[in-house]
Design an enzyme around this catalytic site. Sequence first.
Site, PDB file in Angstrom:
ATOM      1  N   LEU A   1      -1.524   4.707  12.703  1.00  0.00           N
ATOM      2  CA  LEU A   1      -1.287   3.421  13.372  1.00  0.00           C
ATOM      3  C   LEU A   1      -0.369   3.582  14.575  1.00  0.00           C
ATOM      4  O   LEU A   1      -0.552   2.921  15.598  1.00  0.00           O
ATOM      5  CB  LEU A   1      -0.725   2.406  12.375  1.00  0.00           C
ATOM      6  CG  LEU A   1      -1.808   1.703  11.553  1.00  0.00           C
ATOM      7  CD1 LEU A   1      -1.211   0.635  10.669  1.00  0.00           C
ATOM      8  CD2 LEU A   1      -2.862   1.075  12.444  1.00  0.00           C
TER       9      LEU A   1
ATOM     10  N   VAL B   1      -0.027   9.401   6.080  1.00  0.00           N
ATOM     11  CA  VAL B   1      -1.081   9.637   7.086  1.00  0.00           C
ATOM     12  C   VAL B   1      -1.349   8.342   7.863  1.00  0.00           C
ATOM     13  O   VAL B   1      -1.444   8.338   9.096  1.00  0.00           O
ATOM     14  CB  VAL B   1      -2.382  10.161   6.414  1.00  0.00           C
ATOM     15  CG1 VAL B   1      -3.494  10.313   7.443  1.00  0.00           C
ATOM     16  CG2 VAL B   1      -2.128  11.491   5.709  1.00  0.00           C
ATOM     17  N   CYS B   2      -1.437   7.233   7.139  1.00  0.00           N
ATOM     18  CA  CYS B   2      -1.707   5.931   7.773  1.00  0.00           C
ATOM     19  C   CYS B   2      -0.636   5.606   8.813  1.00  0.00           C
ATOM     20  O   CYS B   2      -0.932   5.066   9.878  1.00  0.00           O
ATOM     21  CB  CYS B   2      -1.708   4.815   6.736  1.00  0.00           C
ATOM     22  SG  CYS B   2      -2.877   5.054   5.413  1.00  0.00           S
ATOM     23  N   THR B   3       0.599   5.914   8.488  1.00  0.00           N
ATOM     24  CA  THR B   3       1.703   5.591   9.402  1.00  0.00           C
ATOM     25  C   THR B   3       1.535   6.357  10.710  1.00  0.00           C
ATOM     26  O   THR B   3       1.715   5.795  11.800  1.00  0.00           O
ATOM     27  CB  THR B   3       3.051   5.900   8.715  1.00  0.00           C
ATOM     28  OG1 THR B   3       3.109   5.142   7.510  1.00  0.00           O
ATOM     29  CG2 THR B   3       4.227   5.551   9.606  1.00  0.00           C
TER      30      THR B   3
ATOM     31  N   THR C   1       2.271   4.576   3.709  1.00  0.00           N
ATOM     32  CA  THR C   1       1.762   5.874   3.275  1.00  0.00           C
ATOM     33  C   THR C   1       1.766   6.778   4.510  1.00  0.00           C
ATOM     34  O   THR C   1       1.617   6.304   5.639  1.00  0.00           O
ATOM     35  CB  THR C   1       0.335   5.766   2.696  1.00  0.00           C
ATOM     36  OG1 THR C   1      -0.473   5.045   3.603  1.00  0.00           O
ATOM     37  CG2 THR C   1       0.339   5.087   1.335  1.00  0.00           C
TER      38      THR C   1
END
Length: 265
Positions: A98, A93-95, A91
């Site tokens: 991290l 934003v998560c990418t 997804t």
Amino acid sequence: MAAYISRAAPRALNTAFRPIARSTFHHANPQRAATPMFRRFLATPAEEQPRLRLGSTAPNFKAKTTQGDIDFHEFIGDSWAILFSHPADFTPVCTTELGAFAKLKGEFEKRGVKMIGLSANDLNSHDRWISDINEISNTNLQFPIIADADRKIAYLYDMVDQQDLTNIDEKGIAFTIRAVYIIDPQKKIRLTMLYPASTGRNTAEVLRVIDSLQTGDKKGVTTPINWNVGEDVIVPPPVSTEDAKKKFGHVREVKPYLRFTNVGK
Ligand code: BEZ
């Protein structure tokens, strides 16, 4: 384990007031409201979920991660730890988050903080996602990511959105929110941050609060608004100005209850 409280009342309210349709993130569809099967899927019943407070012992758990099986407290050992959750692999934003955390490995190591992520997918998915993260952010993600496909740990740490408990996606899955837990070597929760799925976190703020907590623990001071390492800190009220001068040397008194000093970097 933290004390348990009854959450029966909120659950009753939840049934009475079904959620209103939400944005595209939430796939709102009354047909997809939580089914009895999904309710069984909630690993920890609401009334048994621990209430996590600052100062609570971080609940221990065993989990599969991209770097092998762990016992969380053993993983932390004598270090500090940051446990941060993500709604889902692959997804956007998560990418970005991290990738940014991976690039700060050295900064967390300098502060003696072990990093561990959590995302509600399996290990196979995590491994493929890490390749994408490394490619996109030009990094080499080296901390473990917990595979929490059944949301056991997400529920243990209350990393869920109230509305998503009943307003689930087409796979019957409630998104895990963006939670951050900073845990000290005594396994006490020292800071929590809860962000909605739509808003990426701020890595500088995470490092800043770690600096504040560690400086406070070492020097017996508190830190003012927007403080960063090296700037003036506050002499806390129980310490007399006389004692503060003995301990820190210079003390700048703005008001009898607001006194600054400097403890260096
Ligand atoms: C994201 O990472 O972009 C995202 C994940 C889940 C829901 C909404 C956004």
